[in-house]
Enzyme design. Structure first.
Site, mmCIF file in Angstrom:
data_model
loop_
_atom_site.group_PDB
_atom_site.id
_atom_site.type_symbol
_atom_site.label_atom_id
_atom_site.label_comp_id
_atom_site.label_asym_id
_atom_site.label_seq_id
_atom_site.Cartn_x
_atom_site.Cartn_y
_atom_site.Cartn_z
ATOM 1 N N CYS A 98 0.842 -1.197 0.000
ATOM 2 C CA CYS A 98 0.000 0.000 0.000
ATOM 3 C C CYS A 98 0.880 1.251 0.000
ATOM 4 O O CYS A 98 1.942 1.287 0.615
ATOM 5 C CB CYS A 98 -0.962 0.005 1.181
ATOM 6 S SG CYS A 98 -0.321 0.678 2.708
ATOM 7 N N GLU A 99 0.414 2.252 -0.717
ATOM 8 C CA GLU A 99 1.210 3.462 -0.866
ATOM 9 C C GLU A 99 1.153 4.361 0.367
ATOM 10 O O GLU A 99 1.919 5.312 0.459
ATOM 11 C CB GLU A 99 0.756 4.240 -2.096
ATOM 12 C CG GLU A 99 -0.652 4.797 -2.026
ATOM 13 C CD GLU A 99 -1.041 5.525 -3.297
ATOM 14 O OE1 GLU A 99 -1.785 6.505 -3.190
ATOM 15 O OE2 GLU A 99 -0.601 5.116 -4.389
ATOM 16 N N HIS A 100 0.261 4.062 1.296
ATOM 17 C CA HIS A 100 0.137 4.910 2.486
ATOM 18 C C HIS A 100 1.091 4.497 3.605
ATOM 19 O O HIS A 100 1.640 5.354 4.299
ATOM 20 C CB HIS A 100 -1.304 4.875 2.997
ATOM 21 C CG HIS A 100 -2.296 5.355 1.984
ATOM 22 N ND1 HIS A 100 -3.491 4.719 1.741
ATOM 23 C CD2 HIS A 100 -2.242 6.397 1.125
ATOM 24 C CE1 HIS A 100 -4.155 5.361 0.791
ATOM 25 N NE2 HIS A 100 -3.410 6.381 0.399
ATOM 26 N N HIS A 101 1.271 3.182 3.802
ATOM 27 C CA HIS A 101 2.158 2.706 4.868
ATOM 28 C C HIS A 101 3.237 1.756 4.355
ATOM 29 O O HIS A 101 4.033 1.244 5.132
ATOM 30 C CB HIS A 101 1.338 1.995 5.961
ATOM 31 C CG HIS A 101 0.309 2.870 6.604
ATOM 32 N ND1 HIS A 101 -0.993 2.920 6.181
ATOM 33 C CD2 HIS A 101 0.413 3.756 7.625
ATOM 34 C CE1 HIS A 101 -1.674 3.784 6.918
ATOM 35 N NE2 HIS A 101 -0.846 4.313 7.791
ATOM 36 N N GLN A 139 -5.848 -0.648 -3.580
ATOM 37 C CA GLN A 139 -6.542 -1.739 -4.261
ATOM 38 C C GLN A 139 -7.514 -1.239 -5.319
ATOM 39 O O GLN A 139 -7.668 -1.857 -6.379
ATOM 40 C CB GLN A 139 -7.271 -2.603 -3.236
ATOM 41 C CG GLN A 139 -7.904 -3.851 -3.836
ATOM 42 C CD GLN A 139 -8.490 -4.761 -2.783
ATOM 43 O OE1 GLN A 139 -7.977 -4.856 -1.666
ATOM 44 N NE2 GLN A 139 -9.568 -5.449 -3.114
ATOM 45 N N HIS A 167 -5.047 -6.347 3.918
ATOM 46 C CA HIS A 167 -4.119 -5.227 3.981
ATOM 47 C C HIS A 167 -3.448 -5.191 5.354
ATOM 48 O O HIS A 167 -4.122 -5.006 6.373
ATOM 49 C CB HIS A 167 -4.866 -3.916 3.738
ATOM 50 C CG HIS A 167 -5.439 -3.800 2.360
ATOM 51 N ND1 HIS A 167 -5.012 -2.848 1.455
ATOM 52 C CD2 HIS A 167 -6.393 -4.518 1.723
ATOM 53 C CE1 HIS A 167 -5.691 -2.988 0.322
ATOM 54 N NE2 HIS A 167 -6.534 -4.001 0.467
ATOM 55 N N CYS A 169 -1.710 -2.933 6.566
ATOM 56 C CA CYS A 169 -1.828 -1.625 7.206
ATOM 57 C C CYS A 169 -3.053 -1.566 8.110
ATOM 58 O O CYS A 169 -3.152 -0.696 8.981
ATOM 59 C CB CYS A 169 -1.890 -0.515 6.157
ATOM 60 S SG CYS A 169 -3.265 -0.658 5.014
#
Length: 208
Positions: A98-101, A139, A167, A169
């Site tokens: 995931c690009e956030h975490h 996703q 996920h 995260c």
């Protein structure tokens, strides 16, 4: 309908391992800084080589940036004996981050299309998925990118992509809720416009 379970397709068969490239000093130093900030000592024996291993691992996790998934759809086959029903590749395993975490996304995808004039080798559908999955992702975007690529590359009568994933995260940090899965879908062409066709392809995928 052509139906193929892809659980026996390995990542290594889809995309080869990343070459053992030299790791820039600033990249290794950045990983060492993160280890130190997390509370450990990057100079202790067990962690001495970790910065370079982590750097090379991320090069491999993100191999998708070095390829154009559309290329996998460039070779098609027109001699299909008049076949004009759904082509489905289901249960394709994949891993992303995931690009956030930058935490793992692990799941499986079901990819279907209704051909118009030609078909493509079924392994190419999995290659398209992995080409986009091996990038920093969300996703929802991954689902759309795979469907759009097949729609533009094959120009079929319809495309259906459903992705189910967990996920880290969410399961390993933050709300820490294990056992929760996320499902996303994208329907194009006849699968979006015709309810009977949409129900048929979802049933073939095993979706309720």
């Amino acid at each position: 309908m052509i139906d193929s379970h892809a659980s026996d397709i390995s990542d290594g068969d889809l995309i080869g391992p990343a070459p053992k490239v030299p790791v820039p000093d600033d990249v290794a130093a950045a990983v060492a800084t993160l280890i130190r900030w997390a509370g450990d000592d990057p100079t202790r024996e067990g962690l001495l080589d970790t910065p370079k291993r982590v750097a090379r691992a991320w090069k491999e996790y993100c191999q998708g940036y070095g390829e154009d998934p559309k290329v996998h759809l460039s070779r098609v086959f027109e001699e299909v004996g008049g076949y004009d029903e759904i082509v489905l590749l289901k249960d394709i395993p994949f891993q992303s981050h995931c690009e956030h975490h930058m935490a793992p996304i692990i799941g499986r995808a079901h990819i279907a299309y209704l051909p118009k004039d030609h078909v493509v080798g079924i392994s190419k559908l999995a290659r398209v998925l992995h080409g986009y999955a091996r990038r920093l992702q969300v996703q929802e975007r991954l689902t759309a990118e795979v469907a759009d690529c097949i729609w533009e590359g094959l120009k079929p009568r319809g495309v259906a992509v459903v992705i189910e994933a967990t996920h880290a995260c969410m399961t390993a940090r933050g709300v820490r809720t294990p056992g929760v899965g996320m499902v996303t879908s994208r329907m194009m062409g006849i699968f979006r416009e015709d309810e009977r066709s949409r129900k048929e392809v979802l049933a073939l995928m095993g979706m309720r």
